[in-house]
Design an enzyme around this catalytic site. Structure first.
Site, PDB file in Angstrom:
ATOM      1  N   ARG A  50       1.124  -1.539  -0.041  1.00  0.00           N
ATOM      2  CA  ARG A  50      -0.081   0.153  -0.210  1.00  0.00           C
ATOM      3  C   ARG A  50       0.849   0.951   0.003  1.00  0.00           C
ATOM      4  O   ARG A  50       1.174   1.948   0.990  1.00  0.00           O
ATOM      5  CB  ARG A  50      -0.713  -0.407   1.123  1.00  0.00           C
ATOM      6  CG  ARG A  50      -2.068  -0.825   1.224  1.00  0.00           C
ATOM      7  CD  ARG A  50      -2.932  -1.489   2.543  1.00  0.00           C
ATOM      8  NE  ARG A  50      -3.574  -2.759   2.465  1.00  0.00           N
ATOM      9  CZ  ARG A  50      -3.649  -3.248   3.593  1.00  0.00           C
ATOM     10  NH1 ARG A  50      -4.056  -2.206   4.649  1.00  0.00           N
ATOM     11  NH2 ARG A  50      -5.133  -3.817   3.395  1.00  0.00           N
ATOM     12  N   ASP A  52       2.390   4.995  -0.799  1.00  0.00           N
ATOM     13  CA  ASP A  52       1.649   6.729  -0.175  1.00  0.00           C
ATOM     14  C   ASP A  52       1.805   6.906  -0.380  1.00  0.00           C
ATOM     15  O   ASP A  52       2.234   7.212  -2.149  1.00  0.00           O
ATOM     16  CB  ASP A  52       2.927   6.283   1.350  1.00  0.00           C
ATOM     17  CG  ASP A  52       2.708   6.294   2.936  1.00  0.00           C
ATOM     18  OD1 ASP A  52       1.860   4.886   2.255  1.00  0.00           O
ATOM     19  OD2 ASP A  52       4.136   6.943   3.623  1.00  0.00           O
ATOM     20  N   ARG A 198      11.301   5.487   3.870  1.00  0.00           N
ATOM     21  CA  ARG A 198      11.912   7.792   3.640  1.00  0.00           C
ATOM     22  C   ARG A 198      12.728   7.921   4.669  1.00  0.00           C
ATOM     23  O   ARG A 198      13.244   8.837   4.336  1.00  0.00           O
ATOM     24  CB  ARG A 198      10.653   8.068   3.052  1.00  0.00           C
ATOM     25  CG  ARG A 198       9.731   7.841   2.094  1.00  0.00           C
ATOM     26  CD  ARG A 198       8.318   8.148   2.051  1.00  0.00           C
ATOM     27  NE  ARG A 198       7.867   9.537   2.347  1.00  0.00           N
ATOM     28  CZ  ARG A 198       6.749   9.883   2.082  1.00  0.00           C
ATOM     29  NH1 ARG A 198       5.986   8.996   2.470  1.00  0.00           N
ATOM     30  NH2 ARG A 198       6.869  10.857   2.296  1.00  0.00           N
TER      31      ARG A 198
END
Length: 528
Positions: A50, A52, A198
């Site tokens: 999933r 972002d 990230r």
């Protein structure tokens, strides 16, 4: 009904991520609507990752079920004609109805790209993060090395719930600078936490620009505090490159870091639904979480019975009735260490009627170092021949051995490649036969330095049990040890294997030690 698997690439710039959102369009929503229109039935896709808002993908995976008769491999072409230009299906294929993209073991690969130059470049601005400070790629590589392996990555995730399991495994983490001034952080792992890649990229960026020394990354890992790590870099620099699914379970997984060391044995799961966890070392505060996580992992991988042992010296942290998540431990068995001195004159210890003879091939003995001699054992009950296993007989040997050992505690299921590997380590494989009839199997391991011969496995088929074949085979082993100038025979036996213990004791073996207990928990969980 059939299930179709899609490999999906997309530019995430104009989407609010993969998952359905009430406040914006998502990749999942577009696929659902387009497939529904194409196949003329309600379709809901199930995605593997999933991503972002703003994150891109070259190889995300999704499945859906359909009654439509269109061939699965043709769906991608028909679907691409209807999808917007920033979403493309790379392939489509039929998979089993039970196949679920989030319930399979897989390796995920992400890339984060940073444009590192004095002035930004408009071309590629949607797929890279811009940094004008000079970046030391070599220091970033040094820092990345601390993250490779299995660790608790709590410092590197935006934790949505306190109960979320934060241990993950990174298989590789590469940092490279291209000719176009783009620094690419390529990370491959078993799975990733929310914003983990990230945040790792943001932390490595701080190392590269000199704000952190490389060794600070280890301090950040140990802190297990999100505030200790670097910033979460923007989504646009992140791309999901691929998901590679495991076609078969790894027979064994060995993990070691500063907090724990363990071995996960999965080779019995496909055949016997048994999995094993051997904890070699673990810091006390980590023990509960480690056992809970790994027992559940074995259960998800198909183990019905899960055996756990804690072999760290001075520790005894498992006990009857202990609860680890969904799983309750019950004491199962332990291994007893047994040995026997090899008598040089070959005099039997328990009856003059027992004897052992060397079976000659013609008039000359085969070369002893190759362990290719055949022995004939004669007792007052039975006669057996101990014969080295030939390559062409391996399939039959494996079938007999694995069937005989199917329900024996702690037994190992052998495969042909395992025979080859163990033969390289000076293990030898034998038939136990009565004339032309194969009654059992035997595995021996030589240790010339210690002058000892270890009986790794010995089995007698159930229909031949109690007829003296095991006793005669042990006599053959003792004569083989004598021929090789060995002074000691050794073996391990489960304390619950009463028949084997009685056989060894009758043959003159005595107990010399006791290994830590194995505890067992039973699971009905096949997939979650």
């Amino acid at each position: 009904m059939k299930r179709v698997k899609l490999i999906i690439a997309y530019d995430g710039t104009n989407y609010h991520g993969w998952q359905l959102q009430p406040n914006g369009i998502s990749i999942e929503a577009v696929l659902n609507q387009t497939l529904t229109d194409l196949l003329r039935e309600p379709i809901t896709v199930i995605g593997a990752s999933r991503t972002d808002s703003g994150v891109h993908a070259l190889g995300n995976v999704a499945v859906f079920d359909t009654e439509n008769r269109m061939p699965a491999d043709k769906i991608c072409y028909a679907l691409n004609q209807r999808l917007p230009e920033d979403i493309r299906i790379q392939s489509s294929e039929e998979v089993p109805l039970s196949w679920h993209p989030r319930k399979q073991n897989c390796v995920k690969t992400y890339e984060y790209k940073i444009l590192n130059r004095k002035i930004d470049m408009p071309v590629g601005r949607l797929y890279t993060y811009f940094c004008y400070f000079p970046m030391d790629v070599e220091k970033m590589r040094q820092a990345a090395a601390y993250l490779v392996g299995e660790h608790d990555f709590k410092s590197f995730c935006t934790v949505r719930t306190q109960a979320e399991e934060t241990v993950r495994t990174i298989y590789s983490l590469q940092v490279d600078r291209g000719a176009d001034d783009v620094v690419t952080i390529r990370i491959t792992g078993s799975g990733f936490l929310y914003n983990m890649v990230r945040i790792i990229a943001g932390t490595l960026l701080r190392v590269g620009t000199g704000l952190y020394p490389p060794e600070k990354v280890e301090e950040i890992l140990d802190a297990r505090n999100r505030q200790a790590a670097g910033p979460t870099l923007p989504a646009k620099g992140l791309t999901l490159v691929s998901l590679e699914y495991e076609k078969e379970l790894k027979p064994e997984i060995a993990v070691s870091n500063k907090y724990w060391e363990y071995q996960l044995v999965q080779r019995e799961i496909p055949y016997k639904k048994k999995g094993y966890l051997v904890i070699r070392r673990c810091a006390d505060p980590e023990f509960q979480g480690l056992v809970t996580r790994l027992v559940h992992q074995l259960a998800r991988n198909g183990a019905r019975w899960i055996y756990v042992t804690d072999v760290e010296p001075g520790k005894n942290r498992l006990d009857e009735g202990q609860q680890y998540g969904y799983y309750e431990m019950k004491r199962s068995y332990c291994y007893l260490e047994m040995e026997k001195r090899v008598m040089k004159d070959g005099s039997p210890a328990d009856g003059a009627a027992d004897r052992i003879e060397f079976l000659k091939e013609g008039s000359a003995r085969p070369a002893l170092p190759e362990h290719q001699q055949t022995f004939l054992g004669i007792t007052n009950q039975s006669t057996v021949r101990l014969s080295p296993l030939k390559t062409e007989d391996r399939p039959a040997w494996l079938e007999l051995h694995n069937q005989t050992f199917f329900s024996v505690p702690g037994s190992s299921t052998y495969e042909e490649n395992m025979i080859e590997e163990e033969e390289k380590d000076k293990s030898r494989f034998f038939w136990i036969s009565n004339g032309a009839q194969k009654v059992g199997t035997l595995v021996l391991a030589w240790d010339q330095n210690r002058k000892q011969l270890t009986i790794d496995m010995i089995s007698i088929k159930k229909e031949f049990a109690g007829q003296g074949y095991g006793r005669a085979a042990l006599m053959c082993v003792e004569q083989l040890a004598r021929e090789q100038n060995m002074t000691k025979l050794r073996l391990l036996v489960a304390d619950t294997n009463q028949a084997a213990r009685a056989l060894y004791q009758k043959a003159g073996f005595y107990e010399t030690g006791r290994r830590p207990d194995f505890f067992c928990t039973e699971s009905n969980l096949i997939t979650e």
